[in-house]
Design an enzyme around this catalytic site. Structure first.
Site, short mmCIF file in Angstrom:
data_model
loop_
_atom_site.label_atom_id
_atom_site.label_comp_id
_atom_site.label_asym_id
_atom_site.label_seq_id
_atom_site.Cartn_x
_atom_site.Cartn_y
_atom_site.Cartn_z
N ASP A 186 -8.12 3.41 1.66
CA ASP A 186 -7.21 3.74 2.76
C ASP A 186 -8.03 4.27 3.93
O ASP A 186 -8.70 5.29 3.81
CB ASP A 186 -6.21 4.79 2.30
CG ASP A 186 -5.08 5.02 3.29
OD1 ASP A 186 -5.19 4.58 4.45
OD2 ASP A 186 -4.08 5.64 2.90
N ASN A 209 2.39 1.39 4.42
CA ASN A 209 2.66 0.11 5.08
C ASN A 209 2.36 0.15 6.58
O ASN A 209 3.04 -0.47 7.38
CB ASN A 209 4.11 -0.32 4.82
CG ASN A 209 4.40 -1.76 5.20
OD1 ASN A 209 5.51 -2.06 5.63
ND2 ASN A 209 3.45 -2.66 5.06
N CYS A 231 0.87 -1.18 0.00
CA CYS A 231 0.00 0.00 0.00
C CYS A 231 0.91 1.23 0.00
O CYS A 231 2.07 1.14 -0.36
CB CYS A 231 -0.98 -0.01 1.18
SG CYS A 231 -0.23 0.19 2.82
N CYS A 266 -1.39 0.45 7.50
CA CYS A 266 -2.82 0.12 7.65
C CYS A 266 -3.20 -1.08 6.78
O CYS A 266 -3.39 -2.18 7.29
CB CYS A 266 -3.71 1.32 7.29
SG CYS A 266 -3.59 2.73 8.41
N ARG A 267 -3.31 -0.85 5.49
CA ARG A 267 -3.84 -1.88 4.60
C ARG A 267 -2.90 -3.05 4.36
O ARG A 267 -3.30 -4.21 4.53
CB ARG A 267 -4.24 -1.25 3.25
CG ARG A 267 -5.35 -0.24 3.39
CD ARG A 267 -5.59 0.51 2.10
NE ARG A 267 -4.45 1.39 1.82
CZ ARG A 267 -4.27 2.05 0.69
NH1 ARG A 267 -5.15 1.92 -0.29
NH2 ARG A 267 -3.23 2.84 0.50
N SER A 268 -1.67 -2.78 3.95
CA SER A 268 -0.80 -3.90 3.58
C SER A 268 -0.39 -4.78 4.77
O SER A 268 -0.32 -6.00 4.60
CB SER A 268 0.42 -3.43 2.78
OG SER A 268 1.17 -2.48 3.48
#
Length: 174
Positions: A141, A27, A24, A29-31
């Site tokens: 995000d 690095n 993301c 939150c999402r990934s």
């Protein structure tokens, strides 16, 4: 000349885990959420898949995932606390088999960086590439939003991870 099928070099390549990198922007939150969920689902399916994560930016080097991401993930049984943010590197295109982008902007950034790599092994795809519930959709995000955004990340990562596991099983990967 190709290596004989039973040569040590060939045997180690065959038995090596399939390596996936979730990417993301920052690095945090999402990934990292995708990394843990994808790794757990692959393990539950008995696949030899190794998952890591990175960001296209270097905004949060060596930081733990966002506390909100950790809190929401923990509520669903996922532990992100051991992860640390890092930036996507040129070497990642050689070291990984697949790089999964969390959204279309990061997908484009990953492809631009891939064009600079001397040696490329990795294919690049969207996290949601095989997801029937979120088909080729960006993983939004959640950083500037509320709790619903973090819950969406978990739900979409679970759905997309299940789709990847099913795809790998159908392809004999892992």
């Amino acid at each position: 000349m190709s290596k004989p099928f039973n040569s040590p070099e060939r045997a180690s390549k065959i038995s090596a885990p399939y390596k996936v990198l979730c990417v993301c922007l920052g690095n945090i939150c999402r990934s990292p959420t995708a990394e843990v969920i994808l790794q757990q689902q692959a393990l539950r399916a008995g696949l030899d898949i190794q998952v890591d994560s990175a960001g296209t930016s270097n905004y949060h080097p060596n930081k733990t995932p966002d506390s909100r991401s950790q809190r929401h993930a923990q509520a669903h049984g996922y532990d992100l606390s051991h992860l640390r943010a890092r930036q996507l590197q040129l070497a990642d295109f050689q070291d990984f088999d697949l790089i999964l982008a969390m959204d279309h902007d990061n997908y484009a950034d990953i492809l631009r960086l891939k064009a600079q790599a001397d040696q490329v092994n990795a294919k690049v795809a969207l996290m949601s590439a095989h997801d029937a519930i979120y088909p080729k959709q960006a993983l939004p995000d959640p950083y500037y939003g509320g709790a619903d955004g973090f819950e969406r990340v978990i739900a979409q990562c679970e759905s997309s991870s299940a789709a990847w596991v099913k795809y790998w099983q159908s392809q004999g990967i892992g």
